[in-house]
Write a protein that holds these residues in place. Structure first.
Motif, PDB file in Angstrom:
ATOM      1  N   VAL A 104       0.835  -1.204   0.000  1.00  0.00           N
ATOM      2  CA  VAL A 104       0.000   0.000   0.000  1.00  0.00           C
ATOM      3  C   VAL A 104       0.871   1.256   0.000  1.00  0.00           C
ATOM      4  O   VAL A 104       0.630   2.199  -0.767  1.00  0.00           O
ATOM      5  CB  VAL A 104      -0.950  -0.007   1.213  1.00  0.00           C
ATOM      6  CG1 VAL A 104      -1.680   1.337   1.331  1.00  0.00           C
ATOM      7  CG2 VAL A 104      -1.969  -1.133   1.090  1.00  0.00           C
ATOM      8  N   LEU A 105       1.903   1.273   0.852  1.00  0.00           N
ATOM      9  CA  LEU A 105       2.758   2.454   0.904  1.00  0.00           C
ATOM     10  C   LEU A 105       3.564   2.635  -0.374  1.00  0.00           C
ATOM     11  O   LEU A 105       3.875   3.768  -0.762  1.00  0.00           O
ATOM     12  CB  LEU A 105       3.696   2.376   2.114  1.00  0.00           C
ATOM     13  CG  LEU A 105       3.018   2.496   3.486  1.00  0.00           C
ATOM     14  CD1 LEU A 105       4.071   2.638   4.572  1.00  0.00           C
ATOM     15  CD2 LEU A 105       2.049   3.676   3.542  1.00  0.00           C
ATOM     16  N   ALA A 106       3.900   1.535  -1.043  1.00  0.00           N
ATOM     17  CA  ALA A 106       4.588   1.655  -2.334  1.00  0.00           C
ATOM     18  C   ALA A 106       3.685   2.350  -3.351  1.00  0.00           C
ATOM     19  O   ALA A 106       4.146   3.194  -4.146  1.00  0.00           O
ATOM     20  CB  ALA A 106       5.000   0.281  -2.840  1.00  0.00           C
ATOM     21  N   HIS A 107       2.394   2.013  -3.321  1.00  0.00           N
ATOM     22  CA  HIS A 107       1.443   2.709  -4.191  1.00  0.00           C
ATOM     23  C   HIS A 107       1.373   4.194  -3.834  1.00  0.00           C
ATOM     24  O   HIS A 107       1.329   5.062  -4.724  1.00  0.00           O
ATOM     25  CB  HIS A 107       0.046   2.094  -4.051  1.00  0.00           C
ATOM     26  CG  HIS A 107      -0.166   0.860  -4.869  1.00  0.00           C
ATOM     27  ND1 HIS A 107      -0.323   0.888  -6.236  1.00  0.00           N
ATOM     28  CD2 HIS A 107      -0.253  -0.454  -4.506  1.00  0.00           C
ATOM     29  CE1 HIS A 107      -0.508  -0.340  -6.690  1.00  0.00           C
ATOM     30  NE2 HIS A 107      -0.471  -1.170  -5.663  1.00  0.00           N
ATOM     31  N   PRO A 115       9.829   9.210  -2.146  1.00  0.00           N
ATOM     32  CA  PRO A 115      10.461   7.948  -1.747  1.00  0.00           C
ATOM     33  C   PRO A 115       9.714   7.292  -0.603  1.00  0.00           C
ATOM     34  O   PRO A 115       9.109   7.972   0.235  1.00  0.00           O
ATOM     35  CB  PRO A 115      11.871   8.375  -1.325  1.00  0.00           C
ATOM     36  CG  PRO A 115      11.712   9.806  -0.905  1.00  0.00           C
ATOM     37  CD  PRO A 115      10.667  10.378  -1.815  1.00  0.00           C
ATOM     38  N   MET A 116       9.736   5.975  -0.582  1.00  0.00           N
ATOM     39  CA  MET A 116       9.119   5.204   0.501  1.00  0.00           C
ATOM     40  C   MET A 116      10.186   4.297   1.094  1.00  0.00           C
ATOM     41  O   MET A 116      10.860   3.566   0.369  1.00  0.00           O
ATOM     42  CB  MET A 116       7.939   4.388  -0.030  1.00  0.00           C
ATOM     43  CG  MET A 116       7.320   3.433   0.989  1.00  0.00           C
ATOM     44  SD  MET A 116       7.935   1.764   0.734  1.00  0.00           S
ATOM     45  CE  MET A 116       7.002   0.848   1.953  1.00  0.00           C
ATOM     46  N   ALA A 117      10.394   4.387   2.391  1.00  0.00           N
ATOM     47  CA  ALA A 117      11.381   3.564   3.082  1.00  0.00           C
ATOM     48  C   ALA A 117      10.675   2.377   3.717  1.00  0.00           C
ATOM     49  O   ALA A 117       9.777   2.556   4.544  1.00  0.00           O
ATOM     50  CB  ALA A 117      12.114   4.374   4.143  1.00  0.00           C
ATOM     51  N   ALA A 118      11.071   1.174   3.340  1.00  0.00           N
ATOM     52  CA  ALA A 118      10.452  -0.033   3.887  1.00  0.00           C
ATOM     53  C   ALA A 118      11.266  -0.568   5.060  1.00  0.00           C
ATOM     54  O   ALA A 118      12.490  -0.497   5.072  1.00  0.00           O
ATOM     55  CB  ALA A 118      10.346  -1.103   2.806  1.00  0.00           C
ATOM     56  N   ASN A 119      10.561  -1.090   6.053  1.00  0.00           N
ATOM     57  CA  ASN A 119      11.164  -1.832   7.168  1.00  0.00           C
ATOM     58  C   ASN A 119      12.122  -0.989   8.002  1.00  0.00           C
ATOM     59  O   ASN A 119      13.262  -1.398   8.268  1.00  0.00           O
ATOM     60  CB  ASN A 119      11.871  -3.087   6.648  1.00  0.00           C
ATOM     61  CG  ASN A 119      10.922  -4.008   5.919  1.00  0.00           C
ATOM     62  OD1 ASN A 119       9.799  -4.227   6.370  1.00  0.00           O
ATOM     63  ND2 ASN A 119      11.347  -4.540   4.788  1.00  0.00           N
ATOM     64  N   ALA A 120      11.653   0.176   8.442  1.00  0.00           N
ATOM     65  CA  ALA A 120      12.446   1.015   9.343  1.00  0.00           C
ATOM     66  C   ALA A 120      12.476   0.407  10.736  1.00  0.00           C
ATOM     67  O   ALA A 120      11.506  -0.210  11.178  1.00  0.00           O
ATOM     68  CB  ALA A 120      11.862   2.427   9.395  1.00  0.00           C
ATOM     69  N   SER A 154       7.475   2.232   6.284  1.00  0.00           N
ATOM     70  CA  SER A 154       6.888   1.145   7.072  1.00  0.00           C
ATOM     71  C   SER A 154       7.843   0.770   8.192  1.00  0.00           C
ATOM     72  O   SER A 154       9.048   1.050   8.126  1.00  0.00           O
ATOM     73  CB  SER A 154       6.589  -0.069   6.187  1.00  0.00           C
ATOM     74  OG  SER A 154       7.789  -0.644   5.692  1.00  0.00           O
ATOM     75  N   VAL A 155       7.306   0.140   9.217  1.00  0.00           N
ATOM     76  CA  VAL A 155       8.085  -0.236  10.400  1.00  0.00           C
ATOM     77  C   VAL A 155       8.290  -1.746  10.403  1.00  0.00           C
ATOM     78  O   VAL A 155       7.321  -2.516  10.321  1.00  0.00           O
ATOM     79  CB  VAL A 155       7.366   0.210  11.689  1.00  0.00           C
ATOM     80  CG1 VAL A 155       8.180  -0.186  12.924  1.00  0.00           C
ATOM     81  CG2 VAL A 155       7.123   1.710  11.668  1.00  0.00           C
ATOM     82  N   ALA A 156       9.534  -2.182  10.491  1.00  0.00           N
ATOM     83  CA  ALA A 156       9.843  -3.609  10.505  1.00  0.00           C
ATOM     84  C   ALA A 156       9.195  -4.282  11.707  1.00  0.00           C
ATOM     85  O   ALA A 156       9.085  -3.695  12.791  1.00  0.00           O
ATOM     86  CB  ALA A 156      11.357  -3.817  10.546  1.00  0.00           C
ATOM     87  N   GLY A 157       8.751  -5.513  11.513  1.00  0.00           N
ATOM     88  CA  GLY A 157       8.156  -6.259  12.610  1.00  0.00           C
ATOM     89  C   GLY A 157       9.111  -6.418  13.766  1.00  0.00           C
ATOM     90  O   GLY A 157      10.295  -6.727  13.583  1.00  0.00           O
TER      91      GLY A 157
END
Length: 327
Positions: A104-107, A115-120, A154-157
């Motif tokens: 969803v955030l990539a969209h 830019p979208m940062a994944a798994n912060a 997004s926040v890493a699990g």
């Protein structure tokens, strides 16, 4: 304002990773002087979910309702999230680093050209706003600046522990019905099969996990490891090669394509520690590796290590535990 996409389980509860993301948002809010936190959920939530999010410090819950949101669609969810964001004027858009959250955030990033940062896993300062994120399956960390607004990540699990706020927020429920273009519904869930029972729950929530890898030797080489797991009241987690060889079931697999665990203690036995496995266990607070190779990656990264044959070491540990318990 910080806007967090909260995923909801079939039982109507906020999933743990989303509660972790809201906890992360509270730390960010505090650093920004108390910026309010709003949440977006898909479907009308029940009173229990609204109350839960309020206890986690969510000021307002925006519920996306309407036929367009009846089934999952990454593009449709992104359209609804952006509509709420534009109305509310949020400067940060967040989600849990799940497959849906990242999609969803990539969209959102593609639509905004940002830019979208994944798994912060953490953030550093606000000007410029910088996050540290997991890359290469968690084997490396990268710092990424998100200077433009909204900052999308997004926040890493298990990057943080899900905790309620010291004081609850209002938790006002607002029903939203943003329009969704037909083009945003081209890719969507059209049917769902009943899943197999999720047998990995105990593994993901365990405080102690016993791990087993190729060093077990064969499908018959797990008796002592299973006894240790029983003595410690811990589940057994295995490496990918163990499940690929058919020695143990897939729901026991720990790693990038298995379960990600964060126990207080992980005891990997006969596991070399490939990047894919490390991605699933690197959040363990302490690791006691048992391996006959002193140069194995798992040994070099472990908190403590015992070098030797697991088929000699594990029986000795089991015997000592039984002796101390008078069994």
């Amino acid at each position: 304002m910080i806007l967090v996409l909260v995923e909801v389980s079939p039982a109507g509860e906020a999933v743990e990773t989303s509660r972790e993301a809201v906890t992360f948002a509270r730390d960010l809010s505090a650093a920004g002087g108390g910026v309010p936190i709003d949440a977006v959920v898909v479907g009308e939530p029940d009173d229990a979910l609204v109350k839960t999010l309020a206890t986690y410090g969510v000021r307002r819950i925006h519920a996306l309702t309407g036929a367009a949101y009846d089934a999952y669609s990454g593009a449709a969810w992104a359209a609804g999230l952006m509509a709420v964001r534009e109305k509310a004027g949020s400067v940060v858009v967040m989600a849990a680093g799940t497959s849906r959250g990242n999609e969803v955030l990539a969209h959102v990033g593609a639509r905004t050209g940002l830019p979208m940062a994944a798994n912060a896993i953490s953030f550093h300062g606000l000007s410029p706003f910088t996050v540290t994120r997991q890359v290469v399956g968690g084997a490396a960390l990268e710092e990424m600046q998100l200077a433009q607004r909204p900052a999308i990540f997004s926040v890493a699990g298990h990057a943080v522990e899900a905790k309620p706020a010291d004081a609850p927020a209002d938790g006002e429920l607002v029903l939203e019905t943003p329009e969704v273009a037909d083009a945003d519904l081209v890719a969507r869930v059209v049917s769902t099969d009943e899943p197999e029972p999720d047998l990995s729950g105990a593994l993901k929530s365990a405080r102690v996990v016993v791990g087993a890898g190729r060093g077990a030797g064969s499908a018959d080489g797990f008796d002592d490891l299973l006894e240790l797991a029983d003595l410690l009241e811990a589940p057994l987690g295995v490496s990918r090669v163990v499940t690929s060889l058919g020695w143990r079931p897939h729901h026991e697999q720990v790693g990038q394509t298995g379960s990600r665990i964060s126990p207080d203690l992980y005891i990997p036995c006969g596991i070399s520690g490939a990047i894919q496995h490390w991605a699933g266990c690197s959040s363990a607070k302490a690791i006691l590796a048992i391996n006959n190779d002193p140069d194995a990656p798992m040994v070099t990264k472990a908190t403590h290590a015992v070098i030797g044959d697991l088929h000699e070491i594990i029986p000795a540990i089991n015997a000592e535990i039984r002796r101390r318990r008078g069994a």
